[in-house]
Design a protein around this motif. Structure first.
Motif, PDB file in Angstrom:
ATOM      1  N   LEU A  79      52.698  41.309  40.674  1.00 30.07           N
ATOM      2  CA  LEU A  79      51.779  42.373  40.239  1.00 30.07           C
ATOM      3  C   LEU A  79      50.964  41.880  38.950  1.00 30.07           C
ATOM      4  CD1 LEU A  79      51.379  45.433  40.808  1.00 30.07           C
ATOM      5  CD2 LEU A  79      52.603  45.708  38.656  1.00 30.07           C
ATOM      6  N   VAL A  80      51.784  41.198  38.170  1.00 31.81           N
ATOM      7  CA  VAL A  80      51.098  40.344  37.064  1.00 31.81           C
ATOM      8  C   VAL A  80      50.199  39.280  37.404  1.00 31.81           C
ATOM      9  CG1 VAL A  80      51.519  39.304  34.875  1.00 31.81           C
ATOM     10  CG2 VAL A  80      52.937  41.475  35.301  1.00 31.81           C
ATOM     11  N   LEU A  81      50.768  38.583  38.272  1.00 32.94           N
ATOM     12  CA  LEU A  81      49.903  37.487  38.398  1.00 32.94           C
ATOM     13  C   LEU A  81      48.638  37.951  39.617  1.00 32.94           C
ATOM     14  CD1 LEU A  81      52.579  34.915  39.863  1.00 32.94           C
ATOM     15  CD2 LEU A  81      51.450  34.671  37.797  1.00 32.94           C
ATOM     16  N   SER A  82      48.791  38.787  40.195  1.00 32.52           N
ATOM     17  CA  SER A  82      47.417  39.267  40.787  1.00 32.52           C
ATOM     18  C   SER A  82      46.628  40.057  40.031  1.00 32.52           C
ATOM     19  CB  SER A  82      47.957  40.309  42.096  1.00 32.52           C
ATOM     20  OG  SER A  82      48.563  41.509  41.378  1.00 32.52           O
ATOM     21  N   ALA A  83      47.244  40.644  38.971  1.00 35.22           N
ATOM     22  CA  ALA A  83      46.167  41.276  37.812  1.00 35.22           C
ATOM     23  C   ALA A  83      45.595  39.985  37.265  1.00 35.22           C
ATOM     24  CB  ALA A  83      47.150  42.083  36.946  1.00 35.22           C
ATOM     25  N   TYR A  84      46.123  38.967  36.758  1.00 33.61           N
ATOM     26  CA  TYR A  84      45.607  38.117  35.860  1.00 33.61           C
ATOM     27  C   TYR A  84      44.339  37.249  36.907  1.00 33.61           C
ATOM     28  CZ  TYR A  84      48.594  37.719  32.054  1.00 33.61           C
ATOM     29  OH  TYR A  84      49.218  38.189  30.831  1.00 33.61           O
ATOM     30  N   ALA A  85      44.689  37.170  37.998  1.00 32.50           N
ATOM     31  CA  ALA A  85      43.831  36.408  39.050  1.00 32.50           C
ATOM     32  C   ALA A  85      42.555  37.517  39.296  1.00 32.50           C
ATOM     33  CB  ALA A  85      44.377  36.434  40.456  1.00 32.50           C
ATOM     34  N   THR A  86      42.712  38.833  39.423  1.00 33.57           N
ATOM     35  CA  THR A  86      41.760  39.780  39.590  1.00 33.57           C
ATOM     36  C   THR A  86      40.870  39.704  38.181  1.00 33.57           C
ATOM     37  OG1 THR A  86      42.971  41.031  40.972  1.00 33.57           O
ATOM     38  CG2 THR A  86      41.018  42.201  39.880  1.00 33.57           C
ATOM     39  N   ARG A  87      41.543  39.855  37.176  1.00 35.61           N
ATOM     40  CA  ARG A  87      40.823  39.671  35.984  1.00 35.61           C
ATOM     41  C   ARG A  87      39.964  38.378  35.590  1.00 35.61           C
ATOM     42  NH1 ARG A  87      43.611  38.881  29.999  1.00 35.61           N
ATOM     43  NH2 ARG A  87      43.971  36.921  30.910  1.00 35.61           N
ATOM     44  N   PHE A  88      40.385  37.112  36.018  1.00 37.88           N
ATOM     45  CA  PHE A  88      39.534  36.031  36.092  1.00 37.88           C
ATOM     46  C   PHE A  88      38.614  36.166  37.215  1.00 37.88           C
ATOM     47  CE2 PHE A  88      39.134  31.974  38.144  1.00 37.88           C
ATOM     48  CZ  PHE A  88      38.619  30.908  36.827  1.00 37.88           C
ATOM     49  N   ILE A  89      38.553  36.572  38.266  1.00 41.83           N
ATOM     50  CA  ILE A  89      37.707  36.579  39.114  1.00 41.83           C
ATOM     51  C   ILE A  89      36.508  37.790  38.680  1.00 41.83           C
ATOM     52  CG2 ILE A  89      36.754  37.748  41.357  1.00 41.83           C
ATOM     53  CD1 ILE A  89      38.335  34.944  41.412  1.00 41.83           C
ATOM     54  N   ILE A  90      36.943  38.866  38.097  1.00 46.62           N
ATOM     55  CA  ILE A  90      35.956  39.838  37.471  1.00 46.62           C
ATOM     56  C   ILE A  90      35.152  39.091  36.204  1.00 46.62           C
ATOM     57  CG2 ILE A  90      35.749  41.974  36.309  1.00 46.62           C
ATOM     58  CD1 ILE A  90      37.716  43.072  38.258  1.00 46.62           C
ATOM     59  N   ARG A  91      35.774  38.515  35.663  1.00 45.00           N
ATOM     60  CA  ARG A  91      35.301  38.051  34.469  1.00 45.00           C
ATOM     61  C   ARG A  91      34.141  36.922  34.491  1.00 45.00           C
ATOM     62  NH1 ARG A  91      38.820  37.861  29.074  1.00 45.00           N
ATOM     63  NH2 ARG A  91      39.232  40.093  28.943  1.00 45.00           N
ATOM     64  N   ARG A  92      34.185  36.401  36.015  1.00 46.03           N
ATOM     65  CA  ARG A  92      33.317  35.220  36.476  1.00 46.03           C
ATOM     66  C   ARG A  92      32.014  35.803  37.007  1.00 46.03           C
ATOM     67  NH1 ARG A  92      36.323  33.973  33.377  1.00 46.03           N
ATOM     68  NH2 ARG A  92      37.337  31.774  33.083  1.00 46.03           N
ATOM     69  N   ILE A  93      32.029  37.315  37.408  1.00 36.93           N
ATOM     70  CA  ILE A  93      30.853  37.814  37.986  1.00 36.93           C
ATOM     71  C   ILE A  93      29.957  38.151  36.817  1.00 36.93           C
ATOM     72  CG2 ILE A  93      30.183  39.726  39.317  1.00 36.93           C
ATOM     73  CD1 ILE A  93      32.765  39.910  40.586  1.00 36.93           C
ATOM     74  N   PRO A  94      28.830  37.469  36.771  1.00 40.07           N
ATOM     75  CA  PRO A  94      27.818  37.842  35.722  1.00 40.07           C
ATOM     76  C   PRO A  94      27.375  39.082  35.497  1.00 40.07           C
ATOM     77  CG  PRO A  94      27.140  36.101  37.135  1.00 40.07           C
ATOM     78  CD  PRO A  94      28.256  36.765  38.047  1.00 40.07           C
ATOM     79  N   VAL A  95      27.188  39.992  36.507  1.00 34.95           N
ATOM     80  CA  VAL A  95      26.957  41.458  36.320  1.00 34.95           C
ATOM     81  C   VAL A  95      28.018  42.247  35.504  1.00 34.95           C
ATOM     82  CG1 VAL A  95      26.118  43.409  37.401  1.00 34.95           C
ATOM     83  CG2 VAL A  95      25.295  41.308  38.292  1.00 34.95           C
ATOM     84  N   ILE A  96      29.247  41.964  35.896  1.00 36.36           N
ATOM     85  CA  ILE A  96      30.524  42.812  35.395  1.00 36.36           C
ATOM     86  C   ILE A  96      30.801  42.273  34.033  1.00 36.36           C
ATOM     87  CG2 ILE A  96      32.684  43.716  35.917  1.00 36.36           C
ATOM     88  CD1 ILE A  96      31.964  43.688  38.629  1.00 36.36           C
TER      89      ILE A  96
END
Length: 97
Positions: A79-96
């Motif tokens: 759960l923690v690893l998937s949350a870190y991966a999701t945070r990494f992906i969301i921060r790389r989207i320029p609009v969000i």
């Protein structure tokens, strides 16, 4: 009286078109792009699977495993690893991010 009703209807329609429909379309596009992008990344093998985590937890002795099971670490680590991966992906989207 007709002018007041027409003005109220125009104001309600303007609010609906400007804020509700446009925001829904923008956030749906961002959600769709994010989910499809994650499926492409997972299917291409860029992210490790959770099977490696569960197999590494299998080598822990029974005395330690009791306390880890008490705190439900086997469910928490993926759960923690998937949350870190999701945070990494969301921060790389320029609009969000």
């Amino acid at each position: 009286m007709f002018g007041i009703l027409l003005s109220a209807l125009n104001a309600a329609l303007a609010f609906l078109v400007r804020s509700v429909i446009v925001k829904f379309a923008v956030f749906f596009c961002l959600f769709f792009i994010t989910t499809e992008f994650m499926q492409v990344l997972v299917s291409s093998g860029l992210f490790p699977s959770a099977g490696g985590i569960s197999s590494s937890l299998g080598s822990i002795p029974a005395g330690v495993w009791y306390f880890l099971d008490l705190f439900n670490v086997s469910a928490g680590i993926p759960l923690v690893l998937s949350a870190y991966a999701t945070r990494f992906i969301i921060r790389r989207i320029p609009v969000i991010g």
